[in-house]
Design a protein around this motif. Structure first.
Motif, PDB file in Angstrom:
ATOM      1  N   MET A 146       0.836  -1.196   0.000  1.00  0.00           N
ATOM      2  CA  MET A 146       0.000   0.000   0.000  1.00  0.00           C
ATOM      3  C   MET A 146       0.874   1.251   0.000  1.00  0.00           C
ATOM      4  O   MET A 146       1.979   1.245   0.559  1.00  0.00           O
ATOM      5  N   ILE A 147       0.333   2.305  -0.616  1.00  0.00           N
ATOM      6  CA  ILE A 147       1.126   3.525  -0.707  1.00  0.00           C
ATOM      7  C   ILE A 147       1.395   4.139   0.667  1.00  0.00           C
ATOM      8  O   ILE A 147       2.421   4.774   0.889  1.00  0.00           O
ATOM      9  N   SER A 148       0.490   3.928   1.621  1.00  0.00           N
ATOM     10  CA  SER A 148       0.680   4.488   2.961  1.00  0.00           C
ATOM     11  C   SER A 148       1.823   3.809   3.702  1.00  0.00           C
ATOM     12  O   SER A 148       2.305   4.326   4.709  1.00  0.00           O
ATOM     13  N   ASP A 149       2.289   2.639   3.221  1.00  0.00           N
ATOM     14  CA  ASP A 149       3.391   1.920   3.860  1.00  0.00           C
ATOM     15  C   ASP A 149       4.748   2.351   3.313  1.00  0.00           C
ATOM     16  O   ASP A 149       5.790   1.860   3.770  1.00  0.00           O
ATOM     17  N   LEU A 150       4.754   3.233   2.324  1.00  0.00           N
ATOM     18  CA  LEU A 150       6.006   3.696   1.741  1.00  0.00           C
ATOM     19  C   LEU A 150       6.782   4.547   2.742  1.00  0.00           C
ATOM     20  O   LEU A 150       6.190   5.172   3.643  1.00  0.00           O
ATOM     21  N   PRO A 151       8.104   4.597   2.624  1.00  0.00           N
ATOM     22  CA  PRO A 151       8.898   5.499   3.474  1.00  0.00           C
ATOM     23  C   PRO A 151       8.429   6.939   3.315  1.00  0.00           C
ATOM     24  O   PRO A 151       7.973   7.340   2.234  1.00  0.00           O
ATOM     25  N   HIS A 152       8.567   7.720   4.372  1.00  0.00           N
ATOM     26  CA  HIS A 152       8.026   9.078   4.385  1.00  0.00           C
ATOM     27  C   HIS A 152       8.592   9.920   3.245  1.00  0.00           C
ATOM     28  O   HIS A 152       7.843  10.644   2.569  1.00  0.00           O
ATOM     29  N   HIS A 153       9.910   9.843   3.024  1.00  0.00           N
ATOM     30  CA  HIS A 153      10.518  10.683   1.982  1.00  0.00           C
ATOM     31  C   HIS A 153      10.020  10.320   0.589  1.00  0.00           C
ATOM     32  O   HIS A 153       9.861  11.183  -0.274  1.00  0.00           O
ATOM     33  N   LEU A 154       9.738   9.021   0.358  1.00  0.00           N
ATOM     34  CA  LEU A 154       9.242   8.588  -0.939  1.00  0.00           C
ATOM     35  C   LEU A 154       7.782   9.005  -1.132  1.00  0.00           C
ATOM     36  O   LEU A 154       7.377   9.443  -2.215  1.00  0.00           O
ATOM     37  N   LEU A 155       6.989   8.887  -0.049  1.00  0.00           N
ATOM     38  CA  LEU A 155       5.599   9.329  -0.107  1.00  0.00           C
ATOM     39  C   LEU A 155       5.527  10.829  -0.394  1.00  0.00           C
ATOM     40  O   LEU A 155       4.720  11.284  -1.212  1.00  0.00           O
ATOM     41  N   GLU A 156       6.386  11.592   0.262  1.00  0.00           N
ATOM     42  CA  GLU A 156       6.419  13.042   0.048  1.00  0.00           C
ATOM     43  C   GLU A 156       6.789  13.373  -1.391  1.00  0.00           C
ATOM     44  O   GLU A 156       6.210  14.283  -2.004  1.00  0.00           O
ATOM     45  N   GLU A 157       7.737  12.630  -1.955  1.00  0.00           N
ATOM     46  CA  GLU A 157       8.173  12.866  -3.325  1.00  0.00           C
ATOM     47  C   GLU A 157       7.049  12.582  -4.317  1.00  0.00           C
ATOM     48  O   GLU A 157       6.848  13.324  -5.288  1.00  0.00           O
ATOM     49  N   ILE A 158       6.298  11.504  -4.078  1.00  0.00           N
ATOM     50  CA  ILE A 158       5.191  11.146  -4.970  1.00  0.00           C
ATOM     51  C   ILE A 158       4.083  12.189  -4.896  1.00  0.00           C
ATOM     52  O   ILE A 158       3.606  12.695  -5.920  1.00  0.00           O
ATOM     53  N   LEU A 159       3.673  12.558  -3.685  1.00  0.00           N
ATOM     54  CA  LEU A 159       2.563  13.483  -3.526  1.00  0.00           C
ATOM     55  C   LEU A 159       2.919  14.891  -3.986  1.00  0.00           C
ATOM     56  O   LEU A 159       2.030  15.665  -4.376  1.00  0.00           O
ATOM     57  N   SER A 160       4.200  15.248  -3.963  1.00  0.00           N
ATOM     58  CA  SER A 160       4.602  16.590  -4.397  1.00  0.00           C
ATOM     59  C   SER A 160       4.404  16.785  -5.898  1.00  0.00           C
ATOM     60  O   SER A 160       4.435  17.904  -6.391  1.00  0.00           O
ATOM     61  N   ARG A 161       4.193  15.686  -6.629  1.00  0.00           N
ATOM     62  CA  ARG A 161       4.006  15.761  -8.079  1.00  0.00           C
ATOM     63  C   ARG A 161       2.544  15.575  -8.490  1.00  0.00           C
ATOM     64  O   ARG A 161       2.235  15.498  -9.677  1.00  0.00           O
ATOM     65  N   VAL A 162       1.660  15.475  -7.509  1.00  0.00           N
ATOM     66  CA  VAL A 162       0.236  15.291  -7.787  1.00  0.00           C
ATOM     67  C   VAL A 162      -0.430  16.661  -7.929  1.00  0.00           C
ATOM     68  O   VAL A 162      -0.175  17.562  -7.125  1.00  0.00           O
ATOM     69  N   PRO A 163      -1.270  16.884  -8.952  1.00  0.00           N
ATOM     70  CA  PRO A 163      -1.949  18.176  -9.111  1.00  0.00           C
ATOM     71  C   PRO A 163      -2.735  18.552  -7.858  1.00  0.00           C
ATOM     72  O   PRO A 163      -3.260  17.677  -7.150  1.00  0.00           O
ATOM     73  N   ALA A 164      -2.816  19.841  -7.590  1.00  0.00           N
ATOM     74  CA  ALA A 164      -3.453  20.331  -6.366  1.00  0.00           C
ATOM     75  C   ALA A 164      -4.916  19.903  -6.260  1.00  0.00           C
ATOM     76  O   ALA A 164      -5.397  19.583  -5.171  1.00  0.00           O
ATOM     77  N   THR A 165      -5.631  19.895  -7.385  1.00  0.00           N
ATOM     78  CA  THR A 165      -7.051  19.518  -7.348  1.00  0.00           C
ATOM     79  C   THR A 165      -7.232  18.066  -6.912  1.00  0.00           C
ATOM     80  O   THR A 165      -8.179  17.727  -6.215  1.00  0.00           O
ATOM     81  N   THR A 166      -6.302  17.197  -7.332  1.00  0.00           N
ATOM     82  CA  THR A 166      -6.354  15.791  -6.919  1.00  0.00           C
ATOM     83  C   THR A 166      -5.889  15.644  -5.479  1.00  0.00           C
ATOM     84  O   THR A 166      -6.454  14.868  -4.701  1.00  0.00           O
ATOM     85  N   LEU A 167      -4.869  16.402  -5.128  1.00  0.00           N
ATOM     86  CA  LEU A 167      -4.305  16.313  -3.778  1.00  0.00           C
ATOM     87  C   LEU A 167      -5.327  16.693  -2.720  1.00  0.00           C
ATOM     88  O   LEU A 167      -5.360  16.111  -1.630  1.00  0.00           O
ATOM     89  N   LYS A 168      -6.172  17.645  -3.030  1.00  0.00           N
ATOM     90  CA  LYS A 168      -7.185  18.083  -2.065  1.00  0.00           C
ATOM     91  C   LYS A 168      -8.126  16.941  -1.695  1.00  0.00           C
ATOM     92  O   LYS A 168      -8.538  16.812  -0.540  1.00  0.00           O
ATOM     93  N   ARG A 169      -8.442  16.086  -2.673  1.00  0.00           N
ATOM     94  CA  ARG A 169      -9.341  14.959  -2.397  1.00  0.00           C
ATOM     95  C   ARG A 169      -8.674  13.900  -1.531  1.00  0.00           C
ATOM     96  O   ARG A 169      -9.362  13.075  -0.914  1.00  0.00           O
ATOM     97  N   LEU A 170      -7.338  13.914  -1.461  1.00  0.00           N
ATOM     98  CA  LEU A 170      -6.613  12.929  -0.656  1.00  0.00           C
ATOM     99  C   LEU A 170      -6.466  13.359   0.800  1.00  0.00           C
ATOM    100  O   LEU A 170      -6.075  12.559   1.641  1.00  0.00           O
ATOM    101  N   GLN A 171      -6.774  14.632   1.072  1.00  0.00           N
ATOM    102  CA  GLN A 171      -6.533  15.184   2.404  1.00  0.00           C
ATOM    103  C   GLN A 171      -7.199  14.393   3.524  1.00  0.00           C
ATOM    104  O   GLN A 171      -6.562  14.119   4.545  1.00  0.00           O
ATOM    105  N   PRO A 172      -8.473  13.978   3.399  1.00  0.00           N
ATOM    106  CA  PRO A 172      -9.101  13.257   4.509  1.00  0.00           C
ATOM    107  C   PRO A 172      -8.767  11.772   4.548  1.00  0.00           C
ATOM    108  O   PRO A 172      -9.340  11.036   5.352  1.00  0.00           O
ATOM    109  N   THR A 173      -7.841  11.301   3.689  1.00  0.00           N
ATOM    110  CA  THR A 173      -7.554   9.869   3.617  1.00  0.00           C
ATOM    111  C   THR A 173      -7.051   9.316   4.938  1.00  0.00           C
ATOM    112  O   THR A 173      -7.515   8.275   5.421  1.00  0.00           O
TER     113      THR A 173
END
Length: 300
Positions: free
Chosen positions: A1-28
């Protein structure tokens, strides 16, 4: 699962996600919610996330994002009005606040309300902060939102100005000596709290400022006789050069418009495709319109 990824890798992936998509991930989950509110991540996301040309217009006192698609290899330029944003008077109030002006600064919006109050709004997090305006504040004042970087956060300030780039504010200033007058680009460095006069393109007013790719300053020069506009952009912003270097991108003949004296509120242009997008007001009832004009007078 993506939530099991190391913190630095998760941060790198999410930093490239468009803001409109990222907003929907906030309550995950709480971990993601905390990351999306982190200032360091916010700055990283602003640098790396894909960007789409976007304008902000006011429609019935509400902030309405306008998506601009300029892909001339497929079709003519097009615009799409997104669902308008709502600002409430308070967390416990359901009453809509009427907005008469909006200013953007790297994800934050400074809004001036119908009753001349100021509110800083983060649409991504849905958070607002009401600002007590100075007693010197006037209804026709122009504002810009700027900041200086501290070790752990940004220190934001509201100033009189037109545009904000890299935390500092810029606007067109003028000076009159005897019978001669001159205009210049006035900047205010929020970190050092110092003003600086910079040169504008070698043309006469009227001049309007905007940002180009969030890394340079652009200027729109209106000429009414003949009716045309010139689009200029700096080429050495952010360097140690004593003077700004300006390059004329292209010129647009405005005789294709129905309005003799068009009133543009802001502008956005694509230098490669030679297309400018200008929201404006027309008619006695000041109806909102969006002009899309190419260098060859196309797409009007």
């Amino acid at each position: 699962m993506i939530s099991d990824l190391p913190h630095h890798l998760l941060e790198e992936i999410l930093s490239r996600v468009p803001a409109t998509t990222l907003k929907r991930l906030q309550p995950t989950c709480k971990q993601w919610n905390a990351l999306l509110k982190d200032q360091i991540f916010t700055e990283k996301h602003n640098r790396k996330a894909p960007k789409q040309p976007l304008l902000l217009m006011l429609k019935e006192f509400r902030v309405c994002p306008v998506s601009v698609e300029i892909d001339l290899s497929v079709t003519a330029p097009s615009i799409e009005f997104k669902d308008p944003f709502d600002i409430k008077g308070s967390p416990s109030s359901s009453q809509q606040v009427n907005i008469v002006e909006v200013i953007h600064c790297e994800g934050l919006l400074l809004c001036i309300t119908e009753y001349n109050k100021l509110v800083v709004w983060n649409p991504f997090l849905g958070e607002t902060k009401w600002i007590q305006a100075s007693s010197h504040y006037k209804k026709k004042s122009s504002f810009a939102l700027g900041y200086k970087n501290n070790k752990s956060c940004r220190d934001y300030k509201i100033l009189s100005g037109w545009v904000s780039l890299l935390g500092n504010t810029y606007w067109v200033g003028s000076e009159r000596k005897d019978k001669d007058s001159s205009i210049f680009l006035l900047s205010f460095d929020i970190t050092t709290e110092r003003f600086r006069c910079l040169n504008l393109p070698p043309v006469l007013p009227t001049m309007m400022l905007s940002l180009f790719r969030e890394e340079q300053i652009s200027a729109l020069h209106m000429n009414y006789f003949p009716l045309k506009m010139d689009l200029w952009v700096t080429t050495n912003f952010g360097t140690e050069a004593a003077a700004l270097s300006w390059s004329k991108s292209f010129t647009v003949d405005l005789h294709v418009l129905d309005e003799r004296y068009p009133m543009f509120t802001t502008f956005l242009f694509d230098e490669d495709k030679k297309v400018v997008v200008c929201p404006g007001l027309v008619g006695r009832d000041t109806k909102n319109v969006v002009y899309i004009i190419g260098e060859d007078d196309e797409y009007c």
